[in-house]
Scaffold this active site. Structure first.
Site, PDB file in Angstrom:
ATOM      1  N   GLU A 208     -20.649 -66.491  -8.909  1.00 31.53           N
ATOM      2  CA  GLU A 208     -20.290 -67.348 -10.043  1.00 31.53           C
ATOM      3  C   GLU A 208     -21.038 -66.953 -11.315  1.00 31.53           C
ATOM      4  O   GLU A 208     -21.138 -67.728 -12.252  1.00 31.53           O
ATOM      5  CB  GLU A 208     -20.534 -68.819  -9.696  1.00 31.53           C
ATOM      6  CG  GLU A 208     -19.628 -69.297  -8.575  1.00 31.53           C
ATOM      7  CD  GLU A 208     -19.658 -70.791  -8.351  1.00 31.53           C
ATOM      8  OE1 GLU A 208     -20.417 -71.503  -9.041  1.00 31.53           O
ATOM      9  OE2 GLU A 208     -18.914 -71.259  -7.472  1.00 31.53           O
ATOM     10  N   LYS A 339     -11.691 -80.291  -6.992  1.00 31.31           N
ATOM     11  CA  LYS A 339     -11.221 -78.899  -7.018  1.00 31.31           C
ATOM     12  C   LYS A 339      -9.724 -78.943  -6.718  1.00 31.31           C
ATOM     13  O   LYS A 339      -9.330 -79.353  -5.620  1.00 31.31           O
ATOM     14  CB  LYS A 339     -11.932 -78.087  -5.939  1.00 31.31           C
ATOM     15  CG  LYS A 339     -13.430 -77.841  -6.185  1.00 31.31           C
ATOM     16  CD  LYS A 339     -14.088 -77.299  -4.922  1.00 31.31           C
ATOM     17  CE  LYS A 339     -15.437 -76.653  -5.202  1.00 31.31           C
ATOM     18  NZ  LYS A 339     -16.185 -76.409  -3.927  1.00 31.31           N
TER      19      LYS A 339
END
Ligand code: PGA
Ligand code: ZN
Length: 427
Positions: A208, A339
């Site tokens: 990330e 999400k």
């Protein structure tokens, strides 16, 4: 046939930020308007997530998405032919019903999500609206700029388990605007990299975009976070605070949580004690998945101990309204990570947001560790007045695409939500 009825649904295999295959869907309307969207993909996935359909076999390491693409071009295209794209809830429930399984395993959660988001984009273009306004209209909300929760140091499955805890994140609590928040985060990440370099610590880049210093103990990482805040000229606890994603489900090993790097096997009670100790010693304001997704029996004790900070369910709730409802009823955690691909459709994710809010829980709109250049999440978080956004570090264009879109939305005049969206919610 109306101008906004669907004339063509197309799909292709494209590649995500880890270079893995993912699904891109493209919808074209009778009036010629067309738009596309891409599905993201997680690594530390929860068991209750929508199913990601992958081909298996030798090609692409088994991760190809030819079956999902074929499902879109065949069955889903036929299902949606002539459907009015403006009816997003109708389109999403039609997709879910056609799949027929609870976890979208027949047609593939990745196929369904890509189509759902492509439909949202296409209707937005057809209606000539900015995306965040279209989303706000569907959600019945007033848009705002979310507080970012930003990955600075990475471990867990995003950094080859170089550290036991998955994410050490910064929340720029005291920032007076989104652009100030972004600048503070930028400064802290740079300071953290400088501090590591000065100590000769190698900081590989994690999935990330965070630094992966591979510390043996979590306390070393927490100390570095505080030092980085100070080196950036920010006051720990006032300007900048720490958020953790323990991703405890991925540490489960038999009856224990196995902290391999620090050589500790912890019971649920030990882990709760550890998190409580860290929270007293460091400016921690948020802990995600502090316990595993199946450890519902211990979550009440964690919630009781740390109710004064934000306790986030990611794998625990998996963006499933029913699981969030169960959490609210049991009084565990006080925030839900959202999400979209854990749920599988845009409307389903929106329902998860509503369920969390109706229960008094905060929401954090989140990317996956495998992301794409699609910047939809920025407009989603802003459009639903989401409060917080978690999209990784300020590195790599799949992350910056979203941060940059938020800069554009700030320029468009959206108000800054500041820290008001953090749990425990301030009424
Ligand atoms: P994932 O990680 O996308 O690999 O699941 C993100 C998170 O755990 O929050
Ligand atoms: Zn998580």
């Amino acid at each position: 046939m109306s101008q906004t009825s669907i004339a063509r649904v197309h799909a292709r295999q494209v590649f995500d930020s880890r270079g893995r295959p993912t699904v891109e869907a493209e919808i074209t309307l009778a009036n010629g308007v067309s738009a596309r969207a891409q599905a993201p993909s997680g690594a530390s996935t929860g068991k209750a997530e929508a199913h990601e359909l992958r081909d298996g076999g030798a090609a692409w390491g088994g991760k190809g998405v030819a079956k999902a693409v074929a499902n879109i071009k065949g069955e889903i295209a036929a299902l949606l032919a002539g459907f009015d794209v403006v009816d997003q809830p109708g389109l999403d429930s039609r997709l879910r019903a056609a799949d027929g399984t609870d976890n979208l395993s027949r047609l593939g959660g990745n196929a369904i999500l890509a189509v759902s988001l492509a439909a949202l984009r296409t209707s937005t273009v057809a209606l000539n609206l900015p995306l965040h306004e279209r989303i706000a209209a569907l959600a019945g909300t007033t848009p705002s700029l979310p507080m970012p929760m930003v990955n600075i140091l990475s471990g867990g499955l995003h950094a080859r388990r170089g550290m036991d805890v998955q994410d050490f994140l910064m929340i720029p609590l005291g920032a007076r605007s989104y652009s100030e928040a972004f600048e503070w985060v930028w400064r802290v990440r740079a300071s953290a990299a400088d501090l590591c370099a000065a100590r000769d610590i190698t900081t590989l880049l994690a999935d990330e975009g965070g630094l992966a210093p591979g510390f043996e103990t979590s306390e070393q990482a927490l100390d570095l976070m505080v030092a980085a805040f100070q080196a950036a000229g920010l006051q720990p606890g006032r300007d900048a605070a720490i958020a953790l994603d323990i991703a405890a489900s991925s540490l489960v090993d038999g009856e224990a949580y196995n902290f391999v790097r620090s050589g500790k096997r912890l019971s649920s009670a030990d882990l709760i004690d550890t998190l409580t100790r860290w929270t007293s010693a460091y400016p921690i304001v948020s802990i995600e998945d502090g316990l595993g997704e199946d450890d519902w029996a211990s979550w009440p004790a964690l919630t009781e101990k740390l109710a004064h900070i934000q306790l986030v369910g990611d794998d625990l709730f998996a963006t499933q309204p029913a699981r969030i409802e169960r959490g609210v009823a049991a009084g565990i955690a006080n925030a839900a990570l959202i999400k979209v691909n854990q749920n599988g459709t845009f409307s389903g994710a929106l329902e998860a947001v509503r369920t969390a809010r109706d229960g008094g829980y905060a929401t954090i709109i989140s990317a996956r560790s495998g992301e794409t250049e699609d910047d939809f999440l920025a407009d989603f978080a802003a459009g639903i007045d989401g409060g917080q956004i978690k999209i990784g570090s300020v590195r790599n264009s799949e992350r910056l695409a979203k941060y940059n879109q938020l800069l554009r939305l700030e320029e468009a005049g959206l108000r800054w939500s500041g820290a008001r969206g953090l749990a425990p919610l301030r009424a």
